[in-house]
Scaffold this motif. Sequence first.
Motif, PDB file in Angstrom:
ATOM      1  N   ASP A 317     -44.265-122.045-148.666  1.00  0.00           N
ATOM      2  CA  ASP A 317     -45.211-123.093-149.046  1.00  0.00           C
ATOM      3  C   ASP A 317     -44.535-123.965-150.100  1.00  0.00           C
ATOM      4  O   ASP A 317     -44.320-123.525-151.228  1.00  0.00           O
ATOM      5  N   GLU A 319     -45.587-126.142-151.985  1.00  0.00           N
ATOM      6  CA  GLU A 319     -46.390-126.315-153.196  1.00  0.00           C
ATOM      7  C   GLU A 319     -46.140-125.207-154.214  1.00  0.00           C
ATOM      8  O   GLU A 319     -46.444-125.369-155.403  1.00  0.00           O
ATOM      9  N   ASP A 320     -45.577-124.076-153.752  1.00  0.00           N
ATOM     10  CA  ASP A 320     -45.251-123.007-154.688  1.00  0.00           C
ATOM     11  C   ASP A 320     -44.177-123.434-155.692  1.00  0.00           C
ATOM     12  O   ASP A 320     -44.044-122.828-156.756  1.00  0.00           O
ATOM     13  N   PHE A 322     -44.282-125.875-157.479  1.00  0.00           N
ATOM     14  CA  PHE A 322     -44.961-126.486-158.622  1.00  0.00           C
ATOM     15  C   PHE A 322     -46.131-125.644-159.145  1.00  0.00           C
ATOM     16  O   PHE A 322     -46.551-125.814-160.283  1.00  0.00           O
ATOM     17  N   ARG A 323     -46.602-124.735-158.319  1.00  0.00           N
ATOM     18  CA  ARG A 323     -47.850-124.037-158.624  1.00  0.00           C
ATOM     19  C   ARG A 323     -47.741-123.115-159.838  1.00  0.00           C
ATOM     20  O   ARG A 323     -48.706-122.904-160.566  1.00  0.00           O
ATOM     21  N   CYS A 334     -47.331-132.973-161.422  1.00  0.00           N
ATOM     22  CA  CYS A 334     -48.284-133.405-160.397  1.00  0.00           C
ATOM     23  C   CYS A 334     -47.701-134.546-159.567  1.00  0.00           C
ATOM     24  O   CYS A 334     -47.875-134.605-158.342  1.00  0.00           O
ATOM     25  N   ALA A 337     -45.139-133.069-157.198  1.00  0.00           N
ATOM     26  CA  ALA A 337     -45.799-132.343-156.112  1.00  0.00           C
ATOM     27  C   ALA A 337     -46.359-133.301-155.072  1.00  0.00           C
ATOM     28  O   ALA A 337     -46.250-133.069-153.855  1.00  0.00           O
ATOM     29  N   GLN A 341     -45.364-133.627-151.059  1.00  0.00           N
ATOM     30  CA  GLN A 341     -46.393-133.571-150.032  1.00  0.00           C
ATOM     31  C   GLN A 341     -46.374-134.831-149.171  1.00  0.00           C
ATOM     32  O   GLN A 341     -46.564-134.771-147.950  1.00  0.00           O
ATOM     33  N   ARG A 351     -49.501-129.950-144.343  1.00  0.00           N
ATOM     34  CA  ARG A 351     -50.055-128.613-144.407  1.00  0.00           C
ATOM     35  C   ARG A 351     -51.564-128.670-144.405  1.00  0.00           C
ATOM     36  O   ARG A 351     -52.136-129.583-144.953  1.00  0.00           O
TER      37      ARG A 351
END
Length: 351
Positions: A317, A319-320, A322-323, A334, A337, A341, A351
């Motif tokens: 993923d 996004e991980d 930045f998560r 942000c 990220a 995306q 996604r």
Amino acid sequence: MQLVDPQGRRGGGDTAYEMPGGDALVRAYAALVTSRRLNDQAYALVRQGRLAVYPSSHGQEACQVAAAQVLEERDWLFPTYRDTAAAVARGVDPVEVLVLLKGDWHSGYDPYERKVAPQATPLATQLLHAVGVAHAARLKGEDTVVMAMCGDGATSEGDFHEAMNFAAVFDAPVVFFVQNNEYAISVPLARQTVAPSLAHKGVGYGVPGERVDGNDAAALLSVLGAAVARARAGEGPQLVEAHTYRMQAHTNADDATRYRQDAEVRAWVERDPITRLEAYLRGQGLLDDAAVTAYAQEAERLAAHTREGLNVDVEPDPEDLFRHVYAEPTPQLCEQAAQVQDEISREGGAR
């Protein structure tokens, strides 16, 4: 210090250390067999492309098993990248241990569940963290001991000396356990120090040192167990050097034939920790063919579990990335990220 010689006979002569009980030795033997099998399985997974890299523990299993076995549930273990066997002996699922070497995630297990810190790839950095945990436990009045593991190469790093000095000054309940396998990748110990032994390194810091046969599981259990007991009793840090040998290359990416001779490796075959302990246990009537077969079958079961677990494809993923950087993401994070995306969406992989 040695309690069982390479032929499996009781040795050691006059020593203050007692032979561990039969149950502890049988438990260690079972863990040694499992560790060797998992080591072989990990090497196979590297060749299959399921692991990116693997630092072999072949020949050093007794050190790692003993380090885990002498700790209580409330104690902490700080392993190196080569100490997979120690983490597994502590109760961590081998699939979760090896996830780090697969490259899927930062660490595949919860350090707090089994009190096992993430495996450290940089040399000696984990020692400072270990001392910090031990110091904090002492300040809080907790009955906790920390086992801080490292190799001989780590003793050439500044972090090793800083950790030793801090632990001594603040009387931290930590056991520094050095697995001296004679090589820091391609650099032999003789090019790292001229001290009589690495156990002598504690003298300058007021830390008692002990040198033990790193292929003698019985001696390791006795020496490390005593060091843990002293630290728990408030007698401060201890330094234990285990003299062992790295039978295989540093990692699968290393060519050990460039810096050592085959004859040197062959000389250590007869000192194998598994055959040594097995011979002793059989001689004492504590192990028979049926038990050996049962332990081998259990090791095979765990190897199959590891193989199956690491053969599962993981969908990353993005996004991980930045998560888990900050508890509260920064505006810059942000923005980054959102940019990633957007790129994924434009490529048709939203996604």
